[in-house]
Design an enzyme around this catalytic site. Structure first.
Site, PDB file in Angstrom:
ATOM      1  CB  THR A 117      -0.634  -0.074   1.555  1.00 38.97           C
ATOM      2  OG1 THR A 117      -1.358   1.401   1.612  1.00 38.97           O
ATOM      3  CG2 THR A 117      -0.384   0.010   2.405  1.00 38.97           C
ATOM      4  CE1 TYR A 141      -4.298  -1.903   5.365  1.00 37.84           C
ATOM      5  CE2 TYR A 141      -3.829  -0.368   3.756  1.00 37.84           C
ATOM      6  CZ  TYR A 141      -3.431  -1.352   3.600  1.00 37.84           C
ATOM      7  OH  TYR A 141      -4.378  -1.674   2.407  1.00 37.84           O
TER       8      TYR A 141
END
Ligand code: UDP
Length: 328
Positions: A117, A141
């Site tokens: 990501t 995250y």
């Protein structure tokens, strides 16, 4: 030869399965159906409902199906949820990924494609980021994914495993042929939320923060169409099977749109002026994150075909209408 797709019943994974089938590959999907849907997996594809961190199960699948490559999509992906549940994210995204990589090593699966990501970069300002930008994730995250990147790099030094890490920017839209789309319940991602607001399935939309150091004060993101993103994985698979070395690439269009701009496009494409409310900043959000994409183009030969925010929004709207059986 077969490809194991973890999270193949989810949003991006289900598009990957379709493209693999189109490419003539044999596909095995492993998904716990916590957020994915059985119906998202095409008939004829083996779907195992289970945990990708279960080493015995994955070992069995690799042996039974002759798997030579793993595309690992399954993950928890909501930034604010990772702030309130960091240990859930480190268990699911990090610890279980370690088990999956260990099975790849133990069973001799040599090709691994990992969904990472843009959140690994953190607060980088409005300049587009290249892969050698220092990594400083600002959310659990982002850190949960970055640790997997590190595990893969260390494992590839010690063992015969080669990988491609793809750092996704903001994935949106749906299969242009209408075969798949984002069905996630309680979705939090901007374009999905905005099309739901346009279709009256939400009362409206909150813009989280308008005091960021960006041109209009709202966050800038690089929205990549899901089939274009999946294409990079197909390119990565070809690259790995041809003997390519470990590689980490950004996946984005190198263009930033503000939250306000996205909302305006959704209003224009839908023709609905839904209510928009200004709200405080959301925890864990960097102000701006836009990709440089030279590497994925040069090393994997990636060529995007759907780089058009209006078309992306139209696909998302079409899928949302279809989900609710309101197709004309
Ligand atoms: N966002 C927003 N309202 C929403 C959902 C998202 O203002 O209902 C903003 C969010 O704060 C961020 C951008 O839209 O600045 C993209 O968020 P999203 O959750 O889609 O993806 P992320 O960048 O967090 O992965």
């Amino acid at each position: 030869m077969a490809v194991l797709v973890t999270g193949g019943a989810g949003y991006i994974g289900s598009h990957m399965v379709l493209d693999l089938l189109d490419a003539g590959e044999t596909v095995v999907v492993l998904d716990d159906l916590s957020t994915g849907f059985r119906g998202a997996v095409p008939a004829g594809v083996t779907l195992i409902e289970g945990d990708f961190g279960d080493e015995a199960l994955v070992t069995r699948l690799v042996e039974q199906h002759g798997i030579d490559a793993i595309a690992h999509f399954a993950a928890k992906i909501v930034v604010p949820e990772s702030v309130s549940d960091p240990l859930g994210y480190y268990l699911n995204n990090t610890a279980k990924a370690r088990n999956l990589i260990a099975v790849a090593v133990a069973t001799g699966v040599r090709h691994f494609i990992f969904s990472s990501t843009a959140a690994v970069y953190g607060n980088v300002g409005s300049d587009a980021v290249s892969e050698d930008t220092p990594l400083a994730p600002v959310s659990p995250y982002g850190r949960s994914k970055l640790m997997v990147e590190w595990m893969l790099a260390d494992t590839a030094v010690a063992h015969d495993l080669r990988y491609v890490v793809l750092r996704y920017f903001n994935v949106a839209g749906a299969d242009p042929q209408g075969r798949a789309g984002q069905s996630t319940r309680d979705a939090t991602h901007l374009i999905k939320v905005a099309v739901q607001a346009a279709l009256g399935r939400r009362a409206g939309l909150n813009i989280f923060g308008n005091d960021y150091p960006t041109p209009d004060g709202t966050c800038l993101r690089d929205y990549i169409q899901v089939s274009d993103l999946v294409r990079a994985h197909i390119d990565a698979l070809r690259y790995l099977r041809a003997g390519g070395e470990p590689l980490t690439c950004n996946c984005g269009y190198a263009k930033g749109f503000s939250v306000r701009e996205v909302v305006d496009v959704v209003k224009t494409v839908s023709g609905v002026d839904f209510p928009v409310t200004m709200s405080p900043r959301r925890p864990g959000d960097p102000a701006a994150i836009v990709a440089r994409n030279d590497l994925v183009r040069e090393r994997l030969g990636w060529q995007p075909q759907h780089d058009d925010l209006h078309a992306i929004v139209a696909q998302a709207l079409a899928w949302e209408r279809r989900l609710h059986n309101q197709e004309p």
